[in-house]
Design an enzyme around this catalytic site. Structure first.
Site, PDB file in Angstrom:
ATOM      1  N   THR A  24      60.203  30.160  41.391  1.00  0.00           N
ATOM      2  CA  THR A  24      61.041  29.103  40.817  1.00  0.00           C
ATOM      3  C   THR A  24      60.266  28.248  39.827  1.00  0.00           C
ATOM      4  O   THR A  24      60.791  27.871  38.761  1.00  0.00           O
ATOM      5  CB  THR A  24      61.629  28.224  41.932  1.00  0.00           C
ATOM      6  OG1 THR A  24      62.462  29.025  42.767  1.00  0.00           O
ATOM      7  CG2 THR A  24      62.439  27.083  41.358  1.00  0.00           C
ATOM      8  N   SER A  75      69.670  32.823  38.426  1.00  0.00           N
ATOM      9  CA  SER A  75      68.870  32.241  39.494  1.00  0.00           C
ATOM     10  C   SER A  75      67.458  32.782  39.329  1.00  0.00           C
ATOM     11  O   SER A  75      67.256  33.868  38.769  1.00  0.00           O
ATOM     12  CB  SER A  75      69.426  32.646  40.861  1.00  0.00           C
ATOM     13  OG  SER A  75      68.481  32.410  41.899  1.00  0.00           O
ATOM     14  N   THR A  76      66.494  32.022  39.810  1.00  0.00           N
ATOM     15  CA  THR A  76      65.133  32.568  39.846  1.00  0.00           C
ATOM     16  C   THR A  76      65.122  33.927  40.537  1.00  0.00           C
ATOM     17  O   THR A  76      64.369  34.832  40.161  1.00  0.00           O
ATOM     18  CB  THR A  76      64.189  31.614  40.597  1.00  0.00           C
ATOM     19  OG1 THR A  76      64.081  30.391  39.868  1.00  0.00           O
ATOM     20  CG2 THR A  76      62.795  32.218  40.759  1.00  0.00           C
ATOM     21  N   ASN A  77      65.997  34.089  41.521  1.00  0.00           N
ATOM     22  CA  ASN A  77      65.943  35.267  42.382  1.00  0.00           C
ATOM     23  C   ASN A  77      66.437  36.539  41.719  1.00  0.00           C
ATOM     24  O   ASN A  77      66.209  37.629  42.253  1.00  0.00           O
ATOM     25  CB  ASN A  77      66.732  35.004  43.663  1.00  0.00           C
ATOM     26  CG  ASN A  77      66.218  33.792  44.406  1.00  0.00           C
ATOM     27  OD1 ASN A  77      65.130  33.306  44.126  1.00  0.00           O
ATOM     28  ND2 ASN A  77      67.006  33.292  45.345  1.00  0.00           N
ATOM     29  N   THR A 125      28.049  69.603  48.539  1.00  0.00           N
ATOM     30  CA  THR A 125      29.006  69.082  49.509  1.00  0.00           C
ATOM     31  C   THR A 125      28.236  68.223  50.501  1.00  0.00           C
ATOM     32  O   THR A 125      27.151  68.599  50.948  1.00  0.00           O
ATOM     33  CB  THR A 125      29.736  70.214  50.261  1.00  0.00           C
ATOM     34  OG1 THR A 125      28.775  71.044  50.919  1.00  0.00           O
ATOM     35  CG2 THR A 125      30.553  71.064  49.301  1.00  0.00           C
ATOM     36  N   LYS A 140      14.841  50.610  30.537  1.00  0.00           N
ATOM     37  CA  LYS A 140      15.742  50.984  31.617  1.00  0.00           C
ATOM     38  C   LYS A 140      17.189  50.795  31.159  1.00  0.00           C
ATOM     39  O   LYS A 140      17.560  49.748  30.635  1.00  0.00           O
ATOM     40  CB  LYS A 140      15.479  50.131  32.853  1.00  0.00           C
ATOM     41  CG  LYS A 140      16.211  50.595  34.116  1.00  0.00           C
ATOM     42  CD  LYS A 140      15.730  49.784  35.324  1.00  0.00           C
ATOM     43  CE  LYS A 140      16.258  50.334  36.637  1.00  0.00           C
ATOM     44  NZ  LYS A 140      17.691  50.117  36.790  1.00  0.00           N
ATOM     45  N   SER A 164      17.683  46.012  32.115  1.00  0.00           N
ATOM     46  CA  SER A 164      16.854  45.165  32.966  1.00  0.00           C
ATOM     47  C   SER A 164      16.184  44.080  32.145  1.00  0.00           C
ATOM     48  O   SER A 164      15.799  44.297  30.993  1.00  0.00           O
ATOM     49  CB  SER A 164      15.780  46.002  33.664  1.00  0.00           C
ATOM     50  OG  SER A 164      14.883  45.183  34.385  1.00  0.00           O
ATOM     51  N   SER A 165      16.037  42.922  32.772  1.00  0.00           N
ATOM     52  CA  SER A 165      15.323  41.821  32.123  1.00  0.00           C
ATOM     53  C   SER A 165      13.823  41.883  32.394  1.00  0.00           C
ATOM     54  O   SER A 165      13.060  41.093  31.842  1.00  0.00           O
ATOM     55  CB  SER A 165      15.871  40.482  32.625  1.00  0.00           C
ATOM     56  OG  SER A 165      15.683  40.370  34.030  1.00  0.00           O
TER      57      SER A 165
END
Length: 484
Positions: free
Chosen positions: A107, A146-148, A193, A330, A324-325
């Site tokens: 609503t 209606s909202t519905n 597997t 990497k 990577s920092s």
């Protein structure tokens, strides 16, 4: 009583049955939206833009149908239609300020849209915002609705539109996987597997299996649109159609079909369609299945590209950013990681949709806002994830044929192709010796005189190892005929 924020000193006063509220003078929303903003300051999540667009189209269709039915004068109807069209095009989106998570079955969102369209229509007719004698949010914009019936109809429209975008993204992903299936079709490798070495496969077969799974997802999305086409617009509060003029109720869906370009149809039983949300749970299930497949594909890609030297390293993912920092050089599988997280979010969203759909009571489901937020988010993020996976990962994947062959040659899984000739026990003894000496099985088979090198090569051909039948059988049949 009079509510309102001092953050907006330039205000106008609006009234509802609960009292007076001061809202910003230049705001297109009004009292109902302001109360919802204060009541549901919960998540900070915005209403999905496609839901806003769909709601605006519903309002435009309703105005046009009401004018045709003689229930709304031409002047007001034209102003409402234009205002709704502007909202559908993306204007005034900043005026939809209610939280995505709200009570009332949607609503608050419906009222927010009604007020924005009404005030913009008032403006178009030369009036001042808040002068609802010119255009009223409920009496005119929400006429016959209606909202519905409005909110679930709009949700279906938004889902159809987003579903088509997702289907296109999945088709692109499928095409990218099929291209790699063809490119890697002759690269023989060891299959696995339970993360243990199994029988040989081709790298192309692995990509082809992923492509087939994505193709099923595309088909499910096609079926999802079928499920979403029936709308309950015209059913008003509980689906009985109370206060909806028959001339309007049957015309509005036709107009909405024209505006959206979607094959919408009035539900045969609007009473049922108003109270039950299982369709949304079903569609969410289709999205969950797609998420499951994308998560599986992403996990496989990360495994096959692991290392690259200390892992499997059978494929190389395109480097898209530094990984990577602290570790130079990497590059991490960030795209599959993003896709995996997206997939998990979609799975979580599906649970929320399922719980909300199951929690409807009697003639209405009050939890449609939760369904809408999660369902539409799932469509959106899956589309982005599938497209990114195709463009920034799959298309740039390269294979390492030498690595694939080296792992195959040193794997005990190769022996399975020789079992029809040796028997299980003798084959197991060869495997034991290969493991003990850390030598390729094929070398031991030749060294022990069990097969000639030519026979081993005939059995180890990719087309022999990866298609139905006994590997090398045709070769030995030819040899027998030649010998005879």
């Amino acid at each position: 009583m009079k509510d309102g924020s001092t953050d907006f000193p330039d205000t106008r006063t609006e009234k509802d049955p609960l009292g007076e509220v001061a809202v910003p003078r230049e705001a297109y929303y009004g009292v109902h939206t302001w109360r919802a903003r204060e009541n549901f300051a919960v998540s900070g999540l915005a209403v999905h833009p496609e839901l806003i667009r769909a709601l605006a189209l519903v309002k435009k269709a309703a105005a046009m149908a009401n004018v045709e039915a003689g229930l709304l004068d031409d002047r007001r109807g034209a102003a409402i239609s234009r205002a709704a069209e502007e909202l559908a095009e993306g204007r005034w989106r900043d005026q939809i300020i209610v939280d995505a998570l709200q009570g009332g079955a949607g609503t608050s969102t419906n009222m927010n849209v009604n007020e924005v369209i009404a005030n913009r229509a008032i403006e178009l007719l030369g009036g001042e915002k808040g002068d609802y004698g010119i255009v009223h949010p409920l009496d005119h914009v929400n006429l016959g609705q209606s909202t519905n019936d409005v909110y679930p109809t709009a949700l279906r429209i938004a889902a159809i539109g987003l579903g088509r975008g997702l289907a296109q993204a999945m088709a692109v992903l499928q095409g990218a996987l099929q291209a790699k299936e063809k490119e890697f079709g002759a690269i023989l490798k060891i299959g696995r597997t339970q993360l243990q070495e199994a029988v040989p496969v081709t790298l192309g077969q692995e990509f082809g299996a992923w492509a087939e799974a994505v193709a099923r997802d595309w088909w499910r999305l096609y079926k999802a649109e079928e499920r979403l086409r029936q709308v309950n617009l015209g059913g008003t509060a509980v689906g009985t159609g109370l206060n909806a003029d028959r001339r309007y109720a049957y015309r509005v869906v036709e107009i909405l079909r024209e505006l959206t370009g979607f094959g919408l149809a009035r539900a045969e039983n609007t009473f049922e369609a108003t109270q039950n949300a299982d369709i949304f749970a079903e569609v969410s299930g289709f999205l969950k299945a797609a998420a499951v497949n994308l998560a599986k594909i992403s996990a496989d890609l990360r495994l096959l590209a692991s290392g690259p030297r200390a892992g499997l390293g059978e494929i190389k993912l395109p480097p898209v950013q530094a990984g990577s920092s602290i570790m130079p050089g990497k590059y991490n599988p960030v795209v599959p990681e993003m896709v995996t997280q997206t997939a998990f979010q979609v799975m979580a969203n599906d649970l929320a949709v399922s719980l909300a759909a199951a929690s409807g009571q009697l003639e209405l489901n009050a939890f449609l806002p939760l369904i809408a937020h999660n369902l539409l988010q799932s469509f959106t993020i899956l589309t982005g994830a599938a497209g990114t996976l195709a463009e920034k990962c799959i298309r740039g994947i390269t294979a390492d044929p030498e690595r694939c062959r080296r792992l195959l040659d040193t794997s005990q899984g190769v022996i399975t192709a020789f079992v029809p000739y040796l028997g299980y026990e003798q084959a197991a003894a060869v495997v034991e010796r290969a493991i003990r000496t850390q030598r390729p099985l094929t070398e031991i088979l030749v060294e022990e005189g069990l097969f000639t090198l030519e026979e081993v090569e005939a059995i180890m051909r990719p087309e022999e190892l990866t298609t139905p039948g006994v590997a090398g059988a045709r070769y030995f049949q030819r040899q027998k005929r030649t010998g005879d």
